[in-house]
Design a protein around this motif. Sequence first.
Motif, PDB file in Angstrom:
ATOM      1  N   VAL A  35      24.147  -4.046   0.804  1.00 22.92           N
ATOM      2  CA  VAL A  35      23.425  -2.796   1.000  1.00 22.92           C
ATOM      3  C   VAL A  35      24.446  -1.679   1.149  1.00 22.92           C
ATOM      4  N   CYS A  36      24.278  -0.645   0.348  1.00 30.07           N
ATOM      5  CA  CYS A  36      25.151   0.526   0.430  1.00 30.07           C
ATOM      6  C   CYS A  36      24.328   1.685   0.979  1.00 30.07           C
ATOM      7  N   TYR A  37      24.671   2.119   2.180  1.00 25.62           N
ATOM      8  CA  TYR A  37      23.985   3.237   2.814  1.00 25.62           C
ATOM      9  C   TYR A  37      24.666   4.530   2.369  1.00 25.62           C
ATOM     10  N   VAL A  38      23.881   5.438   1.807  1.00 20.21           N
ATOM     11  CA  VAL A  38      24.409   6.693   1.284  1.00 20.21           C
ATOM     12  C   VAL A  38      23.867   7.840   2.125  1.00 20.21           C
ATOM     13  N   GLY A  39      24.774   8.657   2.613  1.00 20.25           N
ATOM     14  CA  GLY A  39      24.391   9.838   3.382  1.00 20.25           C
ATOM     15  C   GLY A  39      24.959  11.085   2.734  1.00 20.25           C
ATOM     16  N   VAL A  40      24.171  12.140   2.744  1.00 25.82           N
ATOM     17  CA  VAL A  40      24.610  13.418   2.182  1.00 25.82           C
ATOM     18  C   VAL A  40      24.735  14.400   3.329  1.00 25.82           C
ATOM     19  N   THR A  41      25.891  15.031   3.422  1.00 24.27           N
ATOM     20  CA  THR A  41      26.135  15.961   4.513  1.00 24.27           C
ATOM     21  C   THR A  41      26.685  17.280   3.974  1.00 24.27           C
ATOM     22  N   ALA A  42      26.563  18.294   4.779  1.00 26.11           N
ATOM     23  CA  ALA A  42      27.061  19.618   4.415  1.00 26.11           C
ATOM     24  C   ALA A  42      28.551  19.729   4.700  1.00 26.11           C
ATOM     25  N   THR A  43      29.151  20.736   4.117  1.00 22.83           N
ATOM     26  CA  THR A  43      30.563  21.012   4.366  1.00 22.83           C
ATOM     27  C   THR A  43      30.753  21.740   5.698  1.00 22.83           C
ATOM     28  N   THR A  44      29.654  22.219   6.265  1.00 18.90           N
ATOM     29  CA  THR A  44      29.689  22.957   7.531  1.00 18.90           C
ATOM     30  C   THR A  44      29.189  22.051   8.659  1.00 18.90           C
ATOM     31  N   PRO A  45      29.469  22.401   9.912  1.00 13.33           N
ATOM     32  CA  PRO A  45      28.992  21.579  11.030  1.00 13.33           C
ATOM     33  C   PRO A  45      27.473  21.446  11.025  1.00 13.33           C
ATOM     34  N   GLY A  46      26.999  20.261  11.419  1.00 12.34           N
ATOM     35  CA  GLY A  46      25.562  20.013  11.473  1.00 12.34           C
ATOM     36  C   GLY A  46      25.183  19.325  12.762  1.00 12.34           C
ATOM     37  N   SER A  47      23.943  18.898  12.841  1.00 10.15           N
ATOM     38  CA  SER A  47      23.439  18.277  14.073  1.00 10.15           C
ATOM     39  C   SER A  47      24.015  16.884  14.305  1.00 10.15           C
ATOM     40  N   VAL A  48      24.469  16.212  13.254  1.00 10.72           N
ATOM     41  CA  VAL A  48      24.995  14.847  13.386  1.00 10.72           C
ATOM     42  C   VAL A  48      26.507  14.838  13.542  1.00 10.72           C
ATOM     43  N   ALA A  49      27.176  15.728  12.825  1.00 11.20           N
ATOM     44  CA  ALA A  49      28.645  15.721  12.825  1.00 11.20           C
ATOM     45  C   ALA A  49      29.184  17.122  12.555  1.00 11.20           C
ATOM     46  N   ARG A  50      30.381  17.351  13.075  1.00  9.64           N
ATOM     47  CA  ARG A  50      31.023  18.660  12.872  1.00  9.64           C
ATOM     48  C   ARG A  50      31.719  18.760  11.525  1.00  9.64           C
ATOM     49  N   THR A  51      32.155  17.613  11.003  1.00  9.69           N
ATOM     50  CA  THR A  51      32.902  17.609   9.736  1.00  9.69           C
ATOM     51  C   THR A  51      32.396  16.464   8.856  1.00  9.69           C
ATOM     52  N   PRO A  52      32.633  16.555   7.552  1.00  7.91           N
ATOM     53  CA  PRO A  52      32.276  15.432   6.679  1.00  7.91           C
ATOM     54  C   PRO A  52      32.982  14.139   7.075  1.00  7.91           C
ATOM     55  N   GLU A  53      34.202  14.240   7.591  1.00  5.12           N
ATOM     56  CA  GLU A  53      34.944  13.052   8.017  1.00  5.12           C
ATOM     57  C   GLU A  53      34.265  12.382   9.211  1.00  5.12           C
ATOM     58  N   GLU A  54      33.802  13.189  10.158  1.00  2.00           N
ATOM     59  CA  GLU A  54      33.087  12.639  11.310  1.00  2.00           C
ATOM     60  C   GLU A  54      31.769  12.002  10.853  1.00  2.00           C
ATOM     61  N   TYR A  55      31.085  12.630   9.911  1.00  2.00           N
ATOM     62  CA  TYR A  55      29.849  12.061   9.367  1.00  2.00           C
ATOM     63  C   TYR A  55      30.134  10.698   8.724  1.00  2.00           C
ATOM     64  N   GLN A  56      31.219  10.622   7.947  1.00  2.00           N
ATOM     65  CA  GLN A  56      31.594   9.360   7.297  1.00  2.00           C
ATOM     66  C   GLN A  56      31.835   8.277   8.345  1.00  2.00           C
TER      67      GLN A  56
END
Length: 143
Positions: A35-56
């Motif tokens: 199973v490959c979980y795919v998440g799409v995040t913004a380049t700007t801070p969001g409610s889940v993570a401040r950076t794409p690296e943190e989201y990853q």
Amino acid sequence: MYSKIMVPVDLAHLEVLQPALKTASDLARHYGAEVCYVGVTATTPGSVARTPEEYQQKLEAFAREQAGDHGQRASARTITSPDPIADLDDVLLQAIEDTGADLVVMATHLPRHLDAVMPSHGDRIAAHTEQSVFLVRVHNRDG
């Protein structure tokens, strides 16, 4: 029959994705698929993570947790977009190719009159890929 199942996830709304996550896990167990979980995040801070690296990092932790809970192989792929809402369909279609998924399991809402203005993503994904797409209905608890 299936060897890699792609599951789009929104880490901010995992509770509503539970039926789709369970379906993907059951199918992965049945077919011995990853199973490959795919998440799409913004380049700007969001409610889940401040950076794409943190989201990853959070998506990878989620994938490890799912793998441990369900005894399946799992991976995570984060896609960064300047406008995730506007780009979602296109980036998910590209992710199907990039991951080599042969099945997509994704949550979808019940059809409503608003679909003419705000269509669900599942129908567009299913219409624009050669891979099988399993749409799991998410029922709105508010009516």
